[in-house]
Design a protein around this motif. Sequence first.
Motif, PDB file in Angstrom:
ATOM      1  N   ARG A  77      28.636   5.095  -7.713  1.00 52.72           N
ATOM      2  CA  ARG A  77      28.603   3.634  -7.662  1.00 52.72           C
ATOM      3  C   ARG A  77      27.238   3.075  -7.272  1.00 52.72           C
ATOM      4  O   ARG A  77      27.057   1.855  -7.244  1.00 52.72           O
ATOM      5  N   GLY A  78      26.301   3.932  -6.942  1.00 49.97           N
ATOM      6  CA  GLY A  78      24.973   3.459  -6.578  1.00 49.97           C
ATOM      7  C   GLY A  78      24.906   2.805  -5.219  1.00 49.97           C
ATOM      8  O   GLY A  78      23.942   2.091  -4.912  1.00 49.97           O
ATOM      9  N   ARG A  79      25.902   3.041  -4.388  1.00 48.55           N
ATOM     10  CA  ARG A  79      25.937   2.445  -3.058  1.00 48.55           C
ATOM     11  C   ARG A  79      26.707   3.361  -2.114  1.00 48.55           C
ATOM     12  O   ARG A  79      27.715   3.950  -2.499  1.00 48.55           O
ATOM     13  N   ARG A  80      26.214   3.454  -0.886  1.00 46.73           N
ATOM     14  CA  ARG A  80      26.854   4.301   0.110  1.00 46.73           C
ATOM     15  C   ARG A  80      27.708   3.453   1.050  1.00 46.73           C
ATOM     16  O   ARG A  80      27.251   2.389   1.502  1.00 46.73           O
ATOM     17  N   PRO A  81      28.931   3.889   1.364  1.00 44.56           N
ATOM     18  CA  PRO A  81      29.739   3.141   2.353  1.00 44.56           C
ATOM     19  C   PRO A  81      29.144   3.292   3.743  1.00 44.56           C
ATOM     20  O   PRO A  81      28.466   4.279   4.049  1.00 44.56           O
ATOM     21  N   SER A  82      29.370   2.312   4.587  1.00 44.76           N
ATOM     22  CA  SER A  82      28.907   2.397   5.969  1.00 44.76           C
ATOM     23  C   SER A  82      29.971   3.083   6.827  1.00 44.76           C
ATOM     24  O   SER A  82      31.140   3.164   6.469  1.00 44.76           O
ATOM     25  N   VAL A  83      29.517   3.578   7.975  1.00 51.32           N
ATOM     26  CA  VAL A  83      30.404   4.296   8.901  1.00 51.32           C
ATOM     27  C   VAL A  83      30.758   3.376  10.063  1.00 51.32           C
ATOM     28  O   VAL A  83      29.892   2.701  10.623  1.00 51.32           O
ATOM     29  N   ASP A  84      32.040   3.341  10.417  1.00 48.04           N
ATOM     30  CA  ASP A  84      32.510   2.566  11.568  1.00 48.04           C
ATOM     31  C   ASP A  84      33.521   3.435  12.302  1.00 48.04           C
ATOM     32  O   ASP A  84      34.648   3.624  11.838  1.00 48.04           O
ATOM     33  N   THR A  85      33.146   3.987  13.440  1.00 46.59           N
ATOM     34  CA  THR A  85      34.019   4.909  14.160  1.00 46.59           C
ATOM     35  C   THR A  85      35.074   4.197  15.005  1.00 46.59           C
ATOM     36  O   THR A  85      35.987   4.843  15.525  1.00 46.59           O
ATOM     37  N   HIS A  86      34.968   2.866  15.139  1.00 47.86           N
ATOM     38  CA  HIS A  86      35.903   2.120  15.982  1.00 47.86           C
ATOM     39  C   HIS A  86      36.983   1.402  15.180  1.00 47.86           C
ATOM     40  O   HIS A  86      38.156   1.428  15.555  1.00 47.86           O
ATOM     41  N   ALA A  87      36.617   0.760  14.094  1.00 42.79           N
ATOM     42  CA  ALA A  87      37.590   0.014  13.289  1.00 42.79           C
ATOM     43  C   ALA A  87      37.324   0.238  11.807  1.00 42.79           C
ATOM     44  O   ALA A  87      36.952  -0.689  11.081  1.00 42.79           O
ATOM     45  N   PRO A  88      37.510   1.470  11.321  1.00 40.35           N
ATOM     46  CA  PRO A  88      37.227   1.748   9.915  1.00 40.35           C
ATOM     47  C   PRO A  88      38.298   1.177   8.992  1.00 40.35           C
ATOM     48  O   PRO A  88      39.449   0.982   9.402  1.00 40.35           O
ATOM     49  N   ASP A  89      37.909   0.909   7.753  1.00 39.03           N
ATOM     50  CA  ASP A  89      38.901   0.560   6.729  1.00 39.03           C
ATOM     51  C   ASP A  89      39.628   1.815   6.258  1.00 39.03           C
ATOM     52  O   ASP A  89      40.819   1.765   5.956  1.00 39.03           O
ATOM     53  N   MET A  90      38.904   2.927   6.183  1.00 40.69           N
ATOM     54  CA  MET A  90      39.459   4.178   5.703  1.00 40.69           C
ATOM     55  C   MET A  90      39.142   5.313   6.669  1.00 40.69           C
ATOM     56  O   MET A  90      37.967   5.563   6.972  1.00 40.69           O
ATOM     57  N   LEU A  91      40.177   5.968   7.161  1.00 40.28           N
ATOM     58  CA  LEU A  91      40.003   7.167   7.978  1.00 40.28           C
ATOM     59  C   LEU A  91      40.221   8.383   7.092  1.00 40.28           C
ATOM     60  O   LEU A  91      41.290   8.542   6.498  1.00 40.28           O
ATOM     61  N   PRO A 144      36.379  29.373  11.903  1.00 36.59           N
ATOM     62  CA  PRO A 144      35.252  30.220  12.297  1.00 36.59           C
ATOM     63  C   PRO A 144      33.935  29.467  12.478  1.00 36.59           C
ATOM     64  O   PRO A 144      32.965  30.037  12.988  1.00 36.59           O
ATOM     65  N   LEU A 145      33.874  28.205  12.068  1.00 32.41           N
ATOM     66  CA  LEU A 145      32.621  27.462  12.141  1.00 32.41           C
ATOM     67  C   LEU A 145      32.327  27.057  13.584  1.00 32.41           C
ATOM     68  O   LEU A 145      33.225  26.818  14.381  1.00 32.41           O
ATOM     69  N   LYS A 146      31.042  26.976  13.918  1.00 33.62           N
ATOM     70  CA  LYS A 146      30.636  26.794  15.308  1.00 33.62           C
ATOM     71  C   LYS A 146      30.768  25.359  15.808  1.00 33.62           C
ATOM     72  O   LYS A 146      31.081  25.138  16.974  1.00 33.62           O
ATOM     73  N   SER A 147      30.529  24.377  14.938  1.00 37.02           N
ATOM     74  CA  SER A 147      30.470  22.989  15.403  1.00 37.02           C
ATOM     75  C   SER A 147      31.283  22.082  14.483  1.00 37.02           C
ATOM     76  O   SER A 147      30.912  21.866  13.327  1.00 37.02           O
ATOM     77  N   LEU A 148      32.365  21.525  15.016  1.00 40.54           N
ATOM     78  CA  LEU A 148      33.141  20.565  14.228  1.00 40.54           C
ATOM     79  C   LEU A 148      32.386  19.254  14.078  1.00 40.54           C
ATOM     80  O   LEU A 148      32.578  18.528  13.096  1.00 40.54           O
ATOM     81  N   ASP A 149      31.520  18.929  15.031  1.00 43.60           N
ATOM     82  CA  ASP A 149      30.695  17.729  14.899  1.00 43.60           C
ATOM     83  C   ASP A 149      29.780  17.839  13.684  1.00 43.60           C
ATOM     84  O   ASP A 149      29.592  16.860  12.943  1.00 43.60           O
ATOM     85  N   PHE A 150      29.226  19.034  13.464  1.00 47.36           N
ATOM     86  CA  PHE A 150      28.360  19.223  12.306  1.00 47.36           C
ATOM     87  C   PHE A 150      29.167  19.165  11.014  1.00 47.36           C
ATOM     88  O   PHE A 150      28.716  18.596  10.008  1.00 47.36           O
ATOM     89  N   VAL A 151      30.378  19.728  11.029  1.00 48.80           N
ATOM     90  CA  VAL A 151      31.247  19.637   9.851  1.00 48.80           C
ATOM     91  C   VAL A 151      31.566  18.181   9.554  1.00 48.80           C
ATOM     92  O   VAL A 151      31.554  17.747   8.392  1.00 48.80           O
ATOM     93  N   THR A 152      31.851  17.416  10.586  1.00 43.93           N
ATOM     94  CA  THR A 152      32.137  15.984  10.417  1.00 43.93           C
ATOM     95  C   THR A 152      30.956  15.283   9.747  1.00 43.93           C
ATOM     96  O   THR A 152      31.129  14.478   8.814  1.00 43.93           O
ATOM     97  N   LEU A 153      29.765  15.589  10.205  1.00 46.32           N
ATOM     98  CA  LEU A 153      28.559  14.994   9.617  1.00 46.32           C
ATOM     99  C   LEU A 153      28.403  15.385   8.157  1.00 46.32           C
ATOM    100  O   LEU A 153      28.068  14.547   7.309  1.00 46.32           O
ATOM    101  N   ARG A 154      28.674  16.646   7.827  1.00 48.68           N
ATOM    102  CA  ARG A 154      28.531  17.112   6.447  1.00 48.68           C
ATOM    103  C   ARG A 154      29.561  16.459   5.524  1.00 48.68           C
ATOM    104  O   ARG A 154      29.256  16.142   4.369  1.00 48.68           O
ATOM    105  N   VAL A 155      30.786  16.260   6.012  1.00 48.96           N
ATOM    106  CA  VAL A 155      31.794  15.587   5.189  1.00 48.96           C
ATOM    107  C   VAL A 155      31.388  14.131   4.964  1.00 48.96           C
ATOM    108  O   VAL A 155      31.486  13.612   3.839  1.00 48.96           O
ATOM    109  N   LYS A 156      30.916  13.475   6.011  1.00 49.93           N
ATOM    110  CA  LYS A 156      30.465  12.097   5.854  1.00 49.93           C
ATOM    111  C   LYS A 156      29.341  12.006   4.826  1.00 49.93           C
ATOM    112  O   LYS A 156      29.333  11.121   3.957  1.00 49.93           O
TER     113      LYS A 156
END
Length: 371
Positions: A110-124, A87-99
Amino acid sequence: MLAQELADLGAADIKPTAGGVAFAGPLTLCYRVNLESRIASRVLLRIAEGSYRDEQDVYDAAHAIRWQDWFTPQQRIKVKVSAHHCPLKSLDFVTLRVKDAVCDRFQYARGRRPSVDTHAPDMLIAVYLDSTQCTFYLDTSGEPLFKRGWRKSAGEAPIRENLAAGILRLANWTPDTLLYDPMCGSGTFVVEAALMARRVAPGIGRRFAFEKLLSYDPRPAEALRVELKEREIDGTPGLIHAADHSATALTSIGANLTIAGCSELVTLRQGDARQLLAPAETGLLVTNPPYGQRMGDSESLKAFYPQFGDHLKKHFCNWTVQIFTADMKLPGQLRLAPSRRVPLFNGAIECRLFEFRMVTGSPRKKRADGR
């Protein structure tokens, strides 16, 4: 087909779902399925699920997960959200909220945030939403499992390796049955068949995302690789045949077979599928015939298919023919009646696997004028 394969690999609680198969087992089974499955596209590890009504609920569910138990903040992440009846309007916004939730959790723990890599991530991180539930997965495969590593040259419009392997299983092909692809292109069917004949695990030559999990134990994984290498055999030459009218295609398939280590198992011929005779009195013919631009124009197709159908009737008696195509009118063009038609998808393209049992006096569709 995937459910049957997973049962063969020792999975429990197997349940086919929309677009996949759920199963249960120890983490070592995850290693085995990644290495041995010829049909799966990827293996997702379910780590949490919960109900939701809005984006904040999804954020809260993601934030509650102890991501730090699975991987480190030094590893790069990607979030992929898919949904059905959401029912949610934007999956892009959901993606952002999960990230945000994952990064906020790491910042807290851990006091540190992981970086985002949409092309070659270590963890999907894969998230699936239905009308009321959100489910969180970690991808254990990394590169899709159809990427076996043998394809040096793709040729034109190749089908994916796992789709070809699934079609061979649907056709009930076994390595002691003669196989022939008269329009082989880059040779996906015959390379996959040769690997099956040699009992080569499709993932034996590649790495996986599960090796980056904190829970990863290399000892059983390496023992499994040794076991799978010891299982390999040489195979029997003369049972797999491929042909194509294009010399370039045959050069491509030769390169692919060399990389796969199966050159000696496949007999190659150059020629027109409408003229080449059957390599044996009986066997399985499986092919993904040319269409559209691959044949040049529609007029060529109109002439090709009736002639190919007549050739099958005349020279392939006692053969089973399996033709995979996006052309739903193919049986009529061949003037043959299929004994089975199986809906399949090649990516987003709806296709059919048509089966024809070629016997003396094979049924031939009558034309409108009665001829």
